[in-house]
Design a protein around this motif. Structure first.
Motif, mmCIF file in Angstrom:
data_model
loop_
_atom_site.group_PDB
_atom_site.id
_atom_site.type_symbol
_atom_site.label_atom_id
_atom_site.label_comp_id
_atom_site.label_asym_id
_atom_site.label_seq_id
_atom_site.Cartn_x
_atom_site.Cartn_y
_atom_site.Cartn_z
ATOM 1 N N MET A 137 0.832 -1.211 0.000
ATOM 2 C CA MET A 137 0.000 0.000 0.000
ATOM 3 C C MET A 137 0.866 1.260 0.000
ATOM 4 O O MET A 137 0.658 2.171 -0.768
ATOM 5 C CB MET A 137 -0.918 -0.009 1.224
ATOM 6 C CG MET A 137 -1.892 1.142 1.274
ATOM 7 S SD MET A 137 -2.990 1.016 2.713
ATOM 8 C CE MET A 137 -3.973 2.494 2.496
ATOM 9 N N TYR A 138 1.840 1.299 0.892
ATOM 10 C CA TYR A 138 2.771 2.418 0.956
ATOM 11 C C TYR A 138 4.191 1.892 0.784
ATOM 12 O O TYR A 138 4.436 0.698 0.874
ATOM 13 C CB TYR A 138 2.642 3.156 2.297
ATOM 14 C CG TYR A 138 1.259 3.693 2.548
ATOM 15 C CD1 TYR A 138 0.774 4.788 1.837
ATOM 16 C CD2 TYR A 138 0.416 3.100 3.495
ATOM 17 C CE1 TYR A 138 -0.499 5.267 2.049
ATOM 18 C CE2 TYR A 138 -0.862 3.580 3.717
ATOM 19 C CZ TYR A 138 -1.312 4.662 2.988
ATOM 20 O OH TYR A 138 -2.580 5.145 3.198
ATOM 21 N N ASN A 139 5.132 2.816 0.519
ATOM 22 C CA ASN A 139 6.529 2.405 0.413
ATOM 23 C C ASN A 139 6.973 1.783 1.727
ATOM 24 O O ASN A 139 6.818 2.388 2.781
ATOM 25 C CB ASN A 139 7.404 3.614 0.091
ATOM 26 C CG ASN A 139 7.076 4.217 -1.264
ATOM 27 O OD1 ASN A 139 6.792 3.482 -2.208
ATOM 28 N ND2 ASN A 139 7.100 5.522 -1.367
ATOM 29 N N GLN A 140 7.523 0.590 1.665
ATOM 30 C CA GLN A 140 7.916 -0.093 2.894
ATOM 31 C C GLN A 140 9.282 -0.735 2.737
ATOM 32 O O GLN A 140 9.622 -1.266 1.682
ATOM 33 C CB GLN A 140 6.892 -1.168 3.277
ATOM 34 C CG GLN A 140 7.249 -1.921 4.558
ATOM 35 C CD GLN A 140 6.090 -2.702 5.123
ATOM 36 O OE1 GLN A 140 5.105 -2.126 5.550
ATOM 37 N NE2 GLN A 140 6.210 -4.017 5.144
ATOM 38 N N SER A 141 10.070 -0.683 3.795
ATOM 39 C CA SER A 141 11.382 -1.334 3.801
ATOM 40 C C SER A 141 11.654 -1.871 5.197
ATOM 41 O O SER A 141 10.999 -1.481 6.165
ATOM 42 C CB SER A 141 12.475 -0.343 3.384
ATOM 43 O OG SER A 141 12.536 0.736 4.304
ATOM 44 N N TYR A 142 12.630 -2.775 5.272
ATOM 45 C CA TYR A 142 13.038 -3.346 6.555
ATOM 46 C C TYR A 142 14.546 -3.197 6.712
ATOM 47 O O TYR A 142 15.299 -3.214 5.732
ATOM 48 C CB TYR A 142 12.686 -4.833 6.628
ATOM 49 C CG TYR A 142 11.221 -5.110 6.807
ATOM 50 C CD1 TYR A 142 10.673 -5.303 8.067
ATOM 51 C CD2 TYR A 142 10.378 -5.187 5.702
ATOM 52 C CE1 TYR A 142 9.321 -5.558 8.233
ATOM 53 C CE2 TYR A 142 9.024 -5.441 5.852
ATOM 54 C CZ TYR A 142 8.506 -5.623 7.117
ATOM 55 O OH TYR A 142 7.164 -5.879 7.274
ATOM 56 N N GLU A 143 14.981 -3.054 7.933
ATOM 57 C CA GLU A 143 16.414 -3.037 8.206
ATOM 58 C C GLU A 143 16.673 -3.656 9.577
ATOM 59 O O GLU A 143 15.853 -3.575 10.486
ATOM 60 C CB GLU A 143 16.971 -1.615 8.165
ATOM 61 C CG GLU A 143 16.359 -0.660 9.165
ATOM 62 C CD GLU A 143 16.832 0.775 9.001
ATOM 63 O OE1 GLU A 143 16.854 1.499 10.019
ATOM 64 O OE2 GLU A 143 17.174 1.149 7.866
ATOM 65 N N GLY A 144 17.818 -4.325 9.671
ATOM 66 C CA GLY A 144 18.265 -4.855 10.957
ATOM 67 C C GLY A 144 19.517 -4.113 11.354
ATOM 68 O O GLY A 144 20.431 -3.941 10.536
#
Length: 220
Positions: free
Chosen positions: A1-8
């Motif tokens: 739906m929206y721009n999404q990212s993940y980071e560790g």
């Protein structure tokens, strides 16, 4: 739906500028070659309700200026805690919204409902930071490790300077999260703690750290 990212990430804090500068200039941590990618300085305005509903749910909401007519609205969620070698995994969703009607935007409304926050609650400025970031990354490593060295200035809602801190983030993003072991990033963190006296950030985000400083500033 929206721009999404993940980071560790593992987040470290240096005691003073001199040790921060030495660490920033170190291009061979544990024999890994790293190179400078870019540097920038940008402001972020953190918003929350009067009752700190976002903070209570380990989330943060901020806006940043863009080259567009709209501002960038960003919601960050922390999914785990830093425990020994474990990474703090954070998801980030973003969208462009009208500055004058942030609260009424679909993006903000969606997250209010997701967090079960009363839609009648008012959003207000809780913290302002300026972040001068010096970014590096590994060379000749299939899965990149990112090194962000941040000089962070904290301001209250009246734009009065509270404090400055020197923070480093060692992180992996979407692609690398499942391919690099936590221990590899943890070992790099140990390198900086042992050689430069850095310490793991005791709070889960710049937002929570800034609010903690603000309470001290206001003597609450």
């Amino acid at each position: 739906m929206y721009n999404q990212s993940y980071e560790g990430e593992v987040v470290l804090e240096f005691k003073d500028y001199n040790t921060f500068k030495l660490a920033k200039e170190d291009n061979l941590p544990q024999g890994l070659k790293i190179k400078r990618d870019y540097e920038y300085n940008r402001p972020s305005v953190y918003l929350d309700t009067e009752d700190f509903d976002f903070l209570k749910q380990n989330a943060s909401l901020l806006i940043r200026p863009t080259n567009e007519k709209k501002v960038g609205a960003i919601i960050k969620y922390a999914h785990s805690s830093i425990v020994k070698e474990k990474l703090l995994v954070r998801s980030e969703q973003s969208d462009l919204v009208e500055l004058r009607s942030i609260k009424e935007s679909e993006f903000i409304t969606y997250h209010f409902q997701l967090l079960n926050i009363d839609l009648s609650k008012v959003l207000m400025t809780k913290l302002i930071i300026t972040q001068n970031r010096y970014h590096k990354s590994t060379i000749n490593l299939e899965n990149k490790i990112h090194f962000s060295f941040d000089k962070v200035n904290y301001f209250n809602s009246n734009n009065q300077h509270i404090s400055t801190s020197y923070i480093m983030e060692i992180e992996v993003t979407d692609k690398e999260l499942t391919k690099l072991s936590n221990s590899q990033v943890g070992e790099l963190a140990s390198y900086y703690t042992e050689k430069y006296g850095a310490e793991k950030l005791k709070l889960s985000s710049k937002y929570s750290k800034g609010l903690n400083l603000l309470k001290e500033y206001q003597q609450i």
